[in-house]
Design a protein around this motif. Structure first.
Motif, PDB file in Angstrom:
ATOM      1  N   VAL A  88       0.855  -1.190   0.000  1.00 38.13           N
ATOM      2  CA  VAL A  88       0.000   0.000   0.000  1.00 38.13           C
ATOM      3  C   VAL A  88       0.892   1.242   0.000  1.00 38.13           C
ATOM      4  CG1 VAL A  88      -1.659   1.354   1.346  1.00 38.13           C
ATOM      5  CG2 VAL A  88      -1.969  -1.114   1.109  1.00 38.13           C
ATOM      6  N   GLY A  89       1.966   1.197   0.785  1.00 39.02           N
ATOM      7  CA  GLY A  89       2.918   2.298   0.808  1.00 39.02           C
ATOM      8  C   GLY A  89       3.552   2.540  -0.552  1.00 39.02           C
ATOM      9  N   GLU A  90       3.844   1.457  -1.269  1.00 35.28           N
ATOM     10  CA  GLU A  90       4.433   1.605  -2.603  1.00 35.28           C
ATOM     11  C   GLU A  90       3.444   2.230  -3.580  1.00 35.28           C
ATOM     12  OE1 GLU A  90       7.665   1.227  -3.402  1.00 35.28           O
ATOM     13  OE2 GLU A  90       7.772   0.943  -1.231  1.00 35.28           O
ATOM     14  N   LEU A  91       2.164   1.946  -3.390  1.00 29.80           N
ATOM     15  CA  LEU A  91       1.129   2.581  -4.205  1.00 29.80           C
ATOM     16  C   LEU A  91       1.166   4.096  -3.981  1.00 29.80           C
ATOM     17  CD1 LEU A  91      -0.960   1.169  -6.063  1.00 29.80           C
ATOM     18  CD2 LEU A  91      -2.623   1.436  -4.220  1.00 29.80           C
ATOM     19  N   ALA A  92       1.331   4.490  -2.727  1.00 33.59           N
ATOM     20  CA  ALA A  92       1.419   5.918  -2.402  1.00 33.59           C
ATOM     21  C   ALA A  92       2.671   6.543  -2.997  1.00 33.59           C
ATOM     22  CB  ALA A  92       1.405   6.108  -0.890  1.00 33.59           C
ATOM     23  N   VAL A  93       3.771   5.798  -2.984  1.00 29.93           N
ATOM     24  CA  VAL A  93       5.010   6.290  -3.601  1.00 29.93           C
ATOM     25  C   VAL A  93       4.758   6.581  -5.084  1.00 29.93           C
ATOM     26  CG1 VAL A  93       7.349   5.633  -4.318  1.00 29.93           C
ATOM     27  CG2 VAL A  93       6.597   5.213  -1.969  1.00 29.93           C
ATOM     28  N   GLY A  94       4.078   5.675  -5.765  1.00 30.54           N
ATOM     29  CA  GLY A  94       3.765   5.876  -7.176  1.00 30.54           C
ATOM     30  C   GLY A  94       2.882   7.088  -7.392  1.00 30.54           C
ATOM     31  N   MET A 136      -7.639  -1.936  -0.196  1.00 31.40           N
ATOM     32  CA  MET A 136      -7.838  -1.931   1.261  1.00 31.40           C
ATOM     33  C   MET A 136      -8.653  -3.140   1.714  1.00 31.40           C
ATOM     34  SD  MET A 136      -6.047   0.455   2.361  1.00 31.40           S
ATOM     35  CE  MET A 136      -5.400   2.119   2.113  1.00 31.40           C
ATOM     36  N   ALA A 137      -9.616  -3.563   0.898  1.00 28.87           N
ATOM     37  CA  ALA A 137     -10.397  -4.752   1.240  1.00 28.87           C
ATOM     38  C   ALA A 137      -9.512  -5.995   1.284  1.00 28.87           C
ATOM     39  CB  ALA A 137     -11.530  -4.939   0.233  1.00 28.87           C
ATOM     40  N   GLU A 138      -8.514  -6.016   0.402  1.00 24.08           N
ATOM     41  CA  GLU A 138      -7.586  -7.150   0.366  1.00 24.08           C
ATOM     42  C   GLU A 138      -6.629  -7.127   1.549  1.00 24.08           C
ATOM     43  OE1 GLU A 138      -5.654 -10.540  -0.869  1.00 24.08           O
ATOM     44  OE2 GLU A 138      -7.428  -9.697  -1.829  1.00 24.08           O
ATOM     45  N   VAL A 139      -6.097  -5.953   1.855  1.00 24.70           N
ATOM     46  CA  VAL A 139      -5.060  -5.850   2.889  1.00 24.70           C
ATOM     47  C   VAL A 139      -5.653  -5.821   4.294  1.00 24.70           C
ATOM     48  CG1 VAL A 139      -3.132  -4.437   3.745  1.00 24.70           C
ATOM     49  CG2 VAL A 139      -3.504  -4.673   1.280  1.00 24.70           C
ATOM     50  N   TYR A 140      -6.785  -5.136   4.446  1.00 23.96           N
ATOM     51  CA  TYR A 140      -7.411  -4.993   5.774  1.00 23.96           C
ATOM     52  C   TYR A 140      -8.847  -5.512   5.723  1.00 23.96           C
ATOM     53  CZ  TYR A 140      -3.458  -1.850   6.563  1.00 23.96           C
ATOM     54  OH  TYR A 140      -2.194  -1.319   6.676  1.00 23.96           O
ATOM     55  N   PRO A 141      -9.030  -6.820   5.604  1.00 28.65           N
ATOM     56  CA  PRO A 141     -10.370  -7.375   5.406  1.00 28.65           C
ATOM     57  C   PRO A 141     -11.327  -7.147   6.575  1.00 28.65           C
ATOM     58  CG  PRO A 141      -8.754  -9.112   5.819  1.00 28.65           C
ATOM     59  CD  PRO A 141      -7.980  -7.858   5.618  1.00 28.65           C
ATOM     60  N   ALA A 142     -10.798  -6.862   7.755  1.00 31.22           N
ATOM     61  CA  ALA A 142     -11.666  -6.671   8.919  1.00 31.22           C
ATOM     62  C   ALA A 142     -12.120  -5.220   9.077  1.00 31.22           C
ATOM     63  CB  ALA A 142     -10.948  -7.121  10.185  1.00 31.22           C
ATOM     64  N   SER A 143     -11.671  -4.321   8.214  1.00 32.83           N
ATOM     65  CA  SER A 143     -12.003  -2.900   8.327  1.00 32.83           C
ATOM     66  C   SER A 143     -12.914  -2.457   7.189  1.00 32.83           C
ATOM     67  CB  SER A 143     -10.713  -2.072   8.317  1.00 32.83           C
ATOM     68  OG  SER A 143      -9.877  -2.434   9.400  1.00 32.83           O
ATOM     69  N   ASP A 144     -13.397  -1.236   7.273  1.00 33.38           N
ATOM     70  CA  ASP A 144     -14.254  -0.673   6.235  1.00 33.38           C
ATOM     71  C   ASP A 144     -13.369  -0.204   5.078  1.00 33.38           C
ATOM     72  OD1 ASP A 144     -15.817   0.982   4.577  1.00 33.38           O
ATOM     73  OD2 ASP A 144     -17.070   1.633   6.258  1.00 33.38           O
ATOM     74  N   SER A 182       7.583   5.756   4.950  1.00 34.11           N
ATOM     75  CA  SER A 182       7.585   5.772   6.418  1.00 34.11           C
ATOM     76  C   SER A 182       6.311   6.410   6.962  1.00 34.11           C
ATOM     77  CB  SER A 182       8.817   6.502   6.944  1.00 34.11           C
ATOM     78  OG  SER A 182       8.856   7.839   6.483  1.00 34.11           O
ATOM     79  N   THR A 183       5.775   7.405   6.244  1.00 32.78           N
ATOM     80  CA  THR A 183       4.513   8.018   6.676  1.00 32.78           C
ATOM     81  C   THR A 183       3.382   7.014   6.590  1.00 32.78           C
ATOM     82  OG1 THR A 183       5.258  10.196   5.917  1.00 32.78           O
ATOM     83  CG2 THR A 183       2.890   9.898   6.245  1.00 32.78           C
ATOM     84  N   PHE A 184       3.318   6.277   5.493  1.00 28.74           N
ATOM     85  CA  PHE A 184       2.267   5.264   5.362  1.00 28.74           C
ATOM     86  C   PHE A 184       2.454   4.133   6.363  1.00 28.74           C
ATOM     87  CE2 PHE A 184       0.267   7.334   1.973  1.00 28.74           C
ATOM     88  CZ  PHE A 184      -0.921   6.665   1.694  1.00 28.74           C
ATOM     89  N   ALA A 185       3.694   3.770   6.653  1.00 24.67           N
ATOM     90  CA  ALA A 185       3.941   2.707   7.631  1.00 24.67           C
ATOM     91  C   ALA A 185       3.474   3.127   9.020  1.00 24.67           C
ATOM     92  CB  ALA A 185       5.432   2.365   7.657  1.00 24.67           C
ATOM     93  N   PHE A 188      -0.628   3.187   8.445  1.00 21.11           N
ATOM     94  CA  PHE A 188      -1.203   1.905   8.035  1.00 21.11           C
ATOM     95  C   PHE A 188      -0.236   0.783   8.417  1.00 21.11           C
ATOM     96  CE2 PHE A 188      -3.226   5.001   5.255  1.00 21.11           C
ATOM     97  CZ  PHE A 188      -4.560   4.610   5.310  1.00 21.11           C
ATOM     98  N   PRO A 189      -0.307   0.317   9.654  1.00 16.25           N
ATOM     99  CA  PRO A 189       0.641  -0.701  10.116  1.00 16.25           C
ATOM    100  C   PRO A 189       0.362  -2.059   9.478  1.00 16.25           C
ATOM    101  CG  PRO A 189      -1.049  -0.340  11.770  1.00 16.25           C
ATOM    102  CD  PRO A 189      -1.283   0.692  10.687  1.00 16.25           C
ATOM    103  N   PRO A 190       1.345  -2.938   9.537  1.00 25.19           N
ATOM    104  CA  PRO A 190       1.135  -4.285   9.006  1.00 25.19           C
ATOM    105  C   PRO A 190      -0.004  -4.996   9.726  1.00 25.19           C
ATOM    106  CG  PRO A 190       3.452  -3.890   9.453  1.00 25.19           C
ATOM    107  CD  PRO A 190       2.711  -2.737  10.034  1.00 25.19           C
ATOM    108  N   VAL A 191      -0.695  -5.834   9.016  1.00 25.85           N
ATOM    109  CA  VAL A 191      -1.777  -6.617   9.633  1.00 25.85           C
ATOM    110  C   VAL A 191      -1.148  -7.805  10.319  1.00 25.85           C
ATOM    111  CG1 VAL A 191      -3.862  -7.942   9.208  1.00 25.85           C
ATOM    112  CG2 VAL A 191      -3.393  -5.906   7.852  1.00 25.85           C
ATOM    113  N   VAL A 192      -1.409  -7.916  11.599  1.00 23.63           N
ATOM    114  CA  VAL A 192      -0.888  -9.037  12.376  1.00 23.63           C
ATOM    115  C   VAL A 192      -1.930 -10.130  12.426  1.00 23.63           C
ATOM    116  CG1 VAL A 192       0.002  -9.782  14.616  1.00 23.63           C
ATOM    117  CG2 VAL A 192       0.510  -7.474  13.764  1.00 23.63           C
ATOM    118  N   GLN A 193      -1.588 -11.278  11.902  1.00 23.41           N
ATOM    119  CA  GLN A 193      -2.505 -12.401  11.909  1.00 23.41           C
ATOM    120  C   GLN A 193      -2.597 -12.979  13.331  1.00 23.41           C
ATOM    121  OE1 GLN A 193      -4.353 -13.147   9.400  1.00 23.41           O
ATOM    122  NE2 GLN A 193      -3.323 -11.776   7.950  1.00 23.41           N
ATOM    123  N   PRO A 194      -3.807 -13.275  13.790  1.00 20.97           N
ATOM    124  CA  PRO A 194      -3.933 -13.842  15.141  1.00 20.97           C
ATOM    125  C   PRO A 194      -3.238 -15.194  15.238  1.00 20.97           C
ATOM    126  CG  PRO A 194      -6.001 -14.005  13.923  1.00 20.97           C
ATOM    127  CD  PRO A 194      -5.096 -13.158  13.095  1.00 20.97           C
TER     128      PRO A 194
END
Length: 199
Positions: A88-94, A136-144, A182-185, A188-194
């Motif tokens: 997602v951060g790389e998308l922002a870089v682009g 965002m649906a792919e990366v953060y499936p539990a969020s809106d 670094s701003t996006f990191a 938008f932190p990494p998704v931690v799998q339970p």
């Protein structure tokens, strides 16, 4: 800049595209343009452009649509849908790179209000948002995903204009890229799998 007002390869079937590309060249060169001036550049009658654009505002709207589609293409072409926060951060870089490479076009793309839901600019803008929402649906499936897409777009857009307006230096492209990452990191932190408990 080519001083020959007749654009090579022009034929009447692609006059609209010819005028848009000619206007884009002038826009990015910082030169003023008008429908009459573009007609001269394209080597057609001064009345011909008015068959495609009622006025300069309509031409600028077409440029904005062109830019939005080009930006979306650059962010998606040849790339799989991002599946991690880092991607997602790389998308922002682009996104920010596009703004810095095409500053006049970028400002024009977002400097006009969209007229209504059928406006081409609305549809081009919505296509970009829809792509971000799918990411965002792919990366953060539990969020809106719609809310996150708006947040991510806003953050990338703000960073783009902070760089364009000289509030953040972009003299070193690598440093600018890293600032965006670094701003996006941070936001938008990494998704931690339970953890899966042993039974």
């Amino acid at each position: 800049m080519d001083s020959n007002p007749t654009r090579p390869g022009y034929h009447h079937g692609d006059l609209r595209a010819t005028l848009v590309l000619a206007a884009l060249e002038l826009l990015e060169a910082g030169e003023p343009f008008s429908l009459r001036g573009l007609a001269r550049r394209a080597g057609v009658s001064t009345a011909a452009p008015y068959r495609h654009f009622a006025d300069r505002e309509e031409l600028e709207s077409a440029l904005a649509v062109h830019g939005l589609r080009e930006l979306r293409s650059e962010l998606t072409a040849g790339r799989p849908t991002p599946t991690s926060a880092a991607e997602v951060g790389e998308l922002a870089v682009g996104y920010v790179r596009f703004a810095l490479r095409r500053p006049a076009l970028f400002r024009l793309m977002f400097g006009q209000a969209c007229d209504d839901q059928d406006d081409e600019r609305v549809r081009a803008s919505r296509a970009l948002h829809d792509h971000l929402e799918a990411v965002m649906a792919e990366v953060y499936p539990a969020s809106d995903p719609a809310v996150l897409a708006t947040a991510g777009w806003s953050l990338a857009h703000g960073l783009a204009f902070l760089h364009l307006d000289g509030k953040l230096s972009h003299a070193d492209p690598a440093a600018s890229d890293e600032r965006v990452r670094s701003t996006f990191a941070a936001v938008f932190p990494p998704v931690v799998q339970p953890a899966i408990e042993d039974s």
